[in-house]
Write an enzyme that holds these catalytic residues in place. Structure first.
Site, PDB file in Angstrom:
ATOM      1  N   PRO A   1       0.802  -1.245   0.050  1.00  0.00           N
ATOM      2  CA  PRO A   1       0.008  -0.014  -0.027  1.00  0.00           C
ATOM      3  C   PRO A   1       0.992   1.141   0.194  1.00  0.00           C
ATOM      4  CG  PRO A   1      -1.060  -1.849   1.657  1.00  0.00           C
ATOM      5  CD  PRO A   1       0.482  -2.003   0.979  1.00  0.00           C
ATOM      6  N   CYS A   2       0.620   2.306  -0.902  1.00  0.00           N
ATOM      7  CA  CYS A   2       1.349   3.444  -1.120  1.00  0.00           C
ATOM      8  C   CYS A   2       0.618   4.656  -0.243  1.00  0.00           C
ATOM      9  CB  CYS A   2       1.321   3.785  -2.613  1.00  0.00           C
ATOM     10  SG  CYS A   2      -0.063   4.210  -3.392  1.00  0.00           S
TER      11      CYS A   2
END
Length: 175
Positions: free
Chosen positions: A83-84
Site C-alpha cells: 500500500p502506497c
C-alpha cells in the site's frame, strides 16, 4: 519446449504488475490480496494462480508451498506493490507511524521463510524515497540486502514506456 518463468504476486490488487510479467512470458503461480473484489479480478485474469485472499500477516512460505503447484520449486520473481497511501506526498498525514508503511516487512519475511525467488521487484510511489528523510527507503533496501539480494532502485515514468498517462513509480529490484 521452453519452460515458463514463474512469478508470485504480493499486494496483488487486480494484477497490474502481473499483466506486465505475463506479457513477458511469466506464469503467475500464486497471489496475495486482502481486498476480495480486487482478488476476484486477478483470479479472472489469471485463473491458474492460487489465491490467498487474506492479510499478508497471515500468510507463510510453508502455506504457499503446500497450497500451490510450487512445491519445492523456486519462483523466478516475486512482485509486489505494498500500500502506497502512507508514503504518498499527497497523503493528508504522512508519517512513519502509518501501519501500512511497514507491510513491506512481510514481503521480506516470506522471502526469508523460504520462497527465495531469483529476483524481487517492489513497486511503490516515489514518496517512499523521501519519507522520514530517506530512512524508510534505507530500511527497505537493508531488509532485501539482509535476505541476500543485491538491490537497486529507480523512479520511472510509465509514459516513457508507452502508457497513456504520467505515472511516476519507484521500482526496487533485487537479484
Amino acid at each position: 519446449m521452453k519452460q515458463k518463468l514463474l512469478c508470485g504476486d504480493l499486494f496483488a490488487g487486480a494484477g497490474g504488475l502481473t499483466v506486465g510479467f505475463h506479457s513477458a512470458g511469466f506464469e503467475s503461480v500464486f497471489f496475495n490480496e486482502i481486498d476480495s473484489q480486487a482478488a476476484k479480478t486477478f483470479q479472472l485474469n489469471f485463473p491458474k494462480a492460487t489465491p490467498f485472499v487474506c492479510p499478508i500477516q497471515e500468510l507463510s512460505a510453508d502455506r504457499i508451498r503446500q497450497e500451490t503447484s510450487l512445491g519445492n520449486q523456486d519462483i523466478d520473481v516475486m512482485v509486489g506493490g505494498p500500500p502506497c497511501q502512507g508514503f504518498s506526498i499527497n497523503a493528508p498525514i504522512r508519517t512513519v507511524d502509518d501501519p501500512r508503511n511497514h507491510l513491506f516487512k512481510h514481503y521480506i519475511r516470506l522471502v526469508l521463510e523460504g520462497i527465495r525467488p531469483k529476483f524481487v521487484v517492489l513497486e511503490n510511489v516515489p514518496g517512499l524515497v523521501s519519507l522520514d528523510g530517506g530512512t524508510t527507503l534505507k530500511n527497505v533496501l537493508t531488509a532485501f540486502e539482509s535476505a541476500g539480494y543485491n538491490v537497486t532502485f529507480k523512479i520511472l515514468n510509465a509514459a516513457h514506456y508507452g502508457a497513456p498517462q504520467e505515472r511516476w513509480r519507484l521500482f526496487i529490484i533485487g537479484t
